[in-house]
Every structure is written in structure tokens, then in C-alpha cells.
Design an enzyme around this catalytic site. Structure first.
Site, PDB file in Angstrom:
ATOM      1  N   HIS A  57      -3.258  -5.632   1.358  1.00 34.30           N
ATOM      2  CA  HIS A  57      -2.630  -6.989   0.708  1.00 34.30           C
ATOM      3  C   HIS A  57      -1.636  -7.558   1.121  1.00 34.30           C
ATOM      4  O   HIS A  57      -0.878  -7.032   1.743  1.00 34.30           O
ATOM      5  CB  HIS A  57      -3.115  -6.998  -0.837  1.00 34.30           C
ATOM      6  CG  HIS A  57      -2.089  -6.283  -1.598  1.00 34.30           C
ATOM      7  ND1 HIS A  57      -1.884  -4.943  -1.546  1.00 34.30           N
ATOM      8  CD2 HIS A  57      -1.206  -6.686  -2.628  1.00 34.30           C
ATOM      9  CE1 HIS A  57      -1.188  -4.531  -2.510  1.00 34.30           C
ATOM     10  NE2 HIS A  57      -0.496  -5.671  -2.842  1.00 34.30           N
ATOM     11  N   HIS A  59       1.450  -8.612  -0.576  1.00 38.19           N
ATOM     12  CA  HIS A  59       2.629  -8.439  -1.429  1.00 38.19           C
ATOM     13  C   HIS A  59       3.561  -7.855  -0.306  1.00 38.19           C
ATOM     14  O   HIS A  59       3.398  -7.047   0.477  1.00 38.19           O
ATOM     15  CB  HIS A  59       2.537  -7.464  -2.508  1.00 38.19           C
ATOM     16  CG  HIS A  59       1.807  -8.449  -3.658  1.00 38.19           C
ATOM     17  ND1 HIS A  59       1.194  -7.809  -4.748  1.00 38.19           N
ATOM     18  CD2 HIS A  59       1.518  -9.557  -4.035  1.00 38.19           C
ATOM     19  CE1 HIS A  59       0.846  -8.717  -5.487  1.00 38.19           C
ATOM     20  NE2 HIS A  59       1.015  -9.875  -5.099  1.00 38.19           N
ATOM     21  N   ASP A  61       6.025  -5.988  -0.432  1.00 36.41           N
ATOM     22  CA  ASP A  61       6.165  -4.388  -0.676  1.00 36.41           C
ATOM     23  C   ASP A  61       5.033  -3.586  -0.054  1.00 36.41           C
ATOM     24  O   ASP A  61       4.825  -2.323   0.136  1.00 36.41           O
ATOM     25  CB  ASP A  61       6.263  -3.722  -1.974  1.00 36.41           C
ATOM     26  CG  ASP A  61       5.203  -3.897  -2.796  1.00 36.41           C
ATOM     27  OD1 ASP A  61       4.381  -4.972  -2.950  1.00 36.41           O
ATOM     28  OD2 ASP A  61       4.736  -3.005  -3.708  1.00 36.41           O
ATOM     29  N   HIS A  62       4.112  -4.371   0.967  1.00 37.24           N
ATOM     30  CA  HIS A  62       3.180  -3.885   1.671  1.00 37.24           C
ATOM     31  C   HIS A  62       3.045  -4.488   3.207  1.00 37.24           C
ATOM     32  O   HIS A  62       2.531  -3.948   3.861  1.00 37.24           O
ATOM     33  CB  HIS A  62       1.571  -3.982   0.940  1.00 37.24           C
ATOM     34  CG  HIS A  62       1.460  -3.470  -0.451  1.00 37.24           C
ATOM     35  ND1 HIS A  62       0.980  -2.364  -0.621  1.00 37.24           N
ATOM     36  CD2 HIS A  62       2.252  -3.904  -1.608  1.00 37.24           C
ATOM     37  CE1 HIS A  62       0.979  -1.781  -1.902  1.00 37.24           C
ATOM     38  NE2 HIS A  62       1.860  -2.869  -2.438  1.00 37.24           N
ATOM     39  N   HIS A 115      -6.265  -7.434  -8.136  1.00 36.11           N
ATOM     40  CA  HIS A 115      -4.930  -7.568  -7.938  1.00 36.11           C
ATOM     41  C   HIS A 115      -4.266  -8.785  -7.301  1.00 36.11           C
ATOM     42  O   HIS A 115      -3.440  -9.515  -7.706  1.00 36.11           O
ATOM     43  CB  HIS A 115      -4.248  -6.052  -7.523  1.00 36.11           C
ATOM     44  CG  HIS A 115      -2.804  -6.056  -7.122  1.00 36.11           C
ATOM     45  ND1 HIS A 115      -1.875  -5.995  -8.110  1.00 36.11           N
ATOM     46  CD2 HIS A 115      -1.846  -5.968  -5.872  1.00 36.11           C
ATOM     47  CE1 HIS A 115      -0.668  -5.729  -7.560  1.00 36.11           C
ATOM     48  NE2 HIS A 115      -0.825  -5.773  -6.436  1.00 36.11           N
ATOM     49  N   ASP A 134      -3.017  -1.415  -3.953  1.00 32.82           N
ATOM     50  CA  ASP A 134      -2.830  -1.521  -5.377  1.00 32.82           C
ATOM     51  C   ASP A 134      -4.033  -1.860  -6.103  1.00 32.82           C
ATOM     52  O   ASP A 134      -3.853  -2.606  -7.148  1.00 32.82           O
ATOM     53  CB  ASP A 134      -1.829  -2.834  -5.607  1.00 32.82           C
ATOM     54  CG  ASP A 134      -0.514  -2.140  -5.144  1.00 32.82           C
ATOM     55  OD1 ASP A 134      -0.022  -1.213  -4.599  1.00 32.82           O
ATOM     56  OD2 ASP A 134       0.506  -3.244  -5.105  1.00 32.82           O
ATOM     57  N   HIS A 172       1.435   3.457  -4.974  1.00 31.10           N
ATOM     58  CA  HIS A 172       2.655   3.541  -5.773  1.00 31.10           C
ATOM     59  C   HIS A 172       2.527   4.984  -6.537  1.00 31.10           C
ATOM     60  O   HIS A 172       1.330   5.412  -6.757  1.00 31.10           O
ATOM     61  CB  HIS A 172       2.671   2.336  -6.976  1.00 31.10           C
ATOM     62  CG  HIS A 172       3.136   1.223  -6.206  1.00 31.10           C
ATOM     63  ND1 HIS A 172       4.235   0.730  -5.922  1.00 31.10           N
ATOM     64  CD2 HIS A 172       2.348  -0.083  -5.675  1.00 31.10           C
ATOM     65  CE1 HIS A 172       4.364  -0.482  -5.469  1.00 31.10           C
ATOM     66  NE2 HIS A 172       3.180  -0.746  -5.280  1.00 31.10           N
TER      67      HIS A 172
HETATM   68 FE    FE Z   1       2.529  -2.961  -4.375  1.00 29.84          FE
HETATM   69 ZN    ZN Z   2       0.591  -5.263  -4.763  1.00 21.53          ZN
END
Ligand code: FE
Ligand code: ZN
Length: 256
Positions: A57, A59, A61-62, A115, A134, A172
Site C-alpha cells: 500500500h 503509506h 513507511d512502505h 487499512h 498492514d 510491523h
Molecule cells: Fe505501516
Molecule cells: Zn500503513
């Protein structure tokens, strides 16, 4: 020899990246690269050349290192068709039901919105590996930033249909906090209580609790158990439909 050789790379506070190689070919993938440097270092250490960035996805942090890794390695970026506008550098766009070819292996694409809208999961059936970003965590699930409880429950139901020994490579390390919450939802689940102790012991020594398995999550993760009689009793929701129960569990976790 494993069909896929998978290395877990911890980055940022609690993210896990997965660098993996097909044993039969030179295909090398990185799942959800938040940062480039740790990936480049690991590639050098292993003597591997990156061929694919595999995003679940959008985001940051990905996907934060998508463009830098693409520029430095010439790899291809793979992600969700529905999320294409938000996946930097995307080349291959996938959706529910697609088969993604990775070297000698294939992954089935599951749309797992909730998410985010357009979140996808890669299921490498032969390798028993699930890269679910996530969506599902050890004893938890992703927060509903964009989707509804009904959408997330539909996504999680797809995981409940997978074999118990499927390894769940989530993005995570949230397990300790998830475990503290889980025991409030199903305190009579003896397997959950035993798992709680194992998790606390591991985290006290900073040992990863990920990957987990579908079988383990099926029997202990409250977000996958809205039809458990003990959960329904604890929540005072006997007779309620799974979506309402799931929504209540998600709401409680958000304010835990
Ligand atoms: Fe994440
Ligand atoms: Zn995420």
C-alpha cells in the site's frame, strides 16, 4: 532449500522489510521498502541484485525508498492498480485475482482494503508465504484509515481461507501491545494466554515475534474471532453479526 529465501530487515521504530530471492532464478524482491540504505547494505552482504519492489500500500513507511532503489538498481516496482496514483514509480499494476510472476514462483493477489483503499496482499502459495503489509498483524490488524469495518472484515476473511501453516510476514512489530489488548477480549482462551507469556518473554529480549502463521492467528487473534462464543460473551454481543463484532473490537483497540 527453501523455495524462497527470506530475510527480515528491521527499520525505523517497528517496521519489518522482507528481502527475498527465488531459489531457482535471480529474481530478488523487497517488500515495502521504507528506507533504502538497509536494503542496499543487505543486498551487498548477500551478493544479490534487486529485481522487484513489491508494495502492499501507499503509506510512506512502505514506499519511502521506492524511487531511490529503482534509480540505484534498475528494479521494477509492483503495486496495486487501484492505488497506482499513490505508489511512486509503479510499473506493474495488480488487482484481486491476478497472478504475479516472480522468477519460478507465482503469487496470488488478494485485495485487502481496510487499512487503506487498494491495499493488496501477495500470497506465494507454494512457498507458504503471505506478505500482507498492514492488514493482519500478530494478534492484531491494521487501523482503518480509509476503509470500513465491513471492508476490513472481508479482507481478513480471505486470510481465514488460507492453510494454517501459511507464514504471515506482516510489516510491523506491534505484537506486545496487541497481546495486552487481545487478553481483554478473550481472557478464557488458554492458547492465547500461553501465547501472551511467550510474546512477553521474547520481547523482553528484543526477539522478533514475526512471522506468525495463519493457524496461530486463527486460534488467538481477536480480530479473526468475532464468531467465538467467548468473545461474544465478553463483549455482551451474543447473536450479533461478525462485522458489528469486528467493528466493536477495532473500536476498543483504537481507544485502548
Ligand atoms: Fe505501516
Ligand atoms: Zn500503513
Amino acid at each position: 532449500m527453501d523455495i524462497l529465501e527470506i530475510h527480515q530487515i528491521p527499520v525505523l521504530n517497528d517496521n519489518y522489510l522482507y528481502l527475498f530471492k527465488d531459489s531457482q532464478t535471480d529474481a530478488v524482491g523487497i517488500v515495502d521498502p521504507a528506507e533504502a540504505e538497509p536494503v542496499l547494505e543487505k543486498l551487498e552482504e548477500l551478493g544479490w541484485k534487486l529485481t522487484h519492489i513489491i508494495n502492499t500500500h501507499h503509506h510512506w513507511d512502505h514506499t519511502g525508498a521506492n524511487l531511490e532503489l529503482k534509480e540505484k538498481t534498475g528494479c521494477i516496482v509492483v503495486g496495486a492498480k487501484k492505488d497506482a496514483a499513490r505508489i511512486p514509480g509503479i510499473d506493474i499494476m495488480l488487482e484481486e485475482g491476478d497472478i504475479f510472476e516472480f522468477g519460478s514462483q507465482t503469487a496470488q493477489i488478494l485485495e485487502t482494503s481496510g487499512h487503506t483503499i487498494g491495499h493488496i496482499t501477495y500470497w506465494f502459495e507454494e512457498a507458504d508465504a503471505l506478505f500482507c503489509g498492514d492488514t493482519l498483524f500478530a494478534l492484531g490488524c491494521g487501523r482503518l484509515f480509509e476503509g470500513s469495518p465491513a471492508q476490513m472484515w472481508d479482507s481478513l476473511k480471505k486470510f481465514l481461507a488460507l492453510p494454517d501453516d501459511t507464514k504471515v510476514y506482516c510489516a510491523h512489530e506491534y505484537t506486545e501491545a496487541n497481546a495486552r489488548f487481545a487478553i481483554t477480549i478473550e481472557p478464557k482462551n488458554t492458547r492465547l494466554m500461553a501465547r501472551f507469556d511467550e510474546i512477553m518473554a521474547k520481547r523482553a529480549k528484543n526477539i522478533p515475534t514475526v512471522p506468525t502463521t495463519i493457524g496461530e492467528e486463527r486460534s488467538t487473534n481477536p480480530f479473526l474471532r468475532p464468531d467465538s462464543p467467548d468473545v461474544l460473551e465478553e463483549l455482551n454481543m451474543a447473536g450479533a453479526d461478525p462485522v458489528s463484532v469486528f467493528a466493536e473490537i477495532r473500536h476498543r483497540k483504537d481507544t485502548f
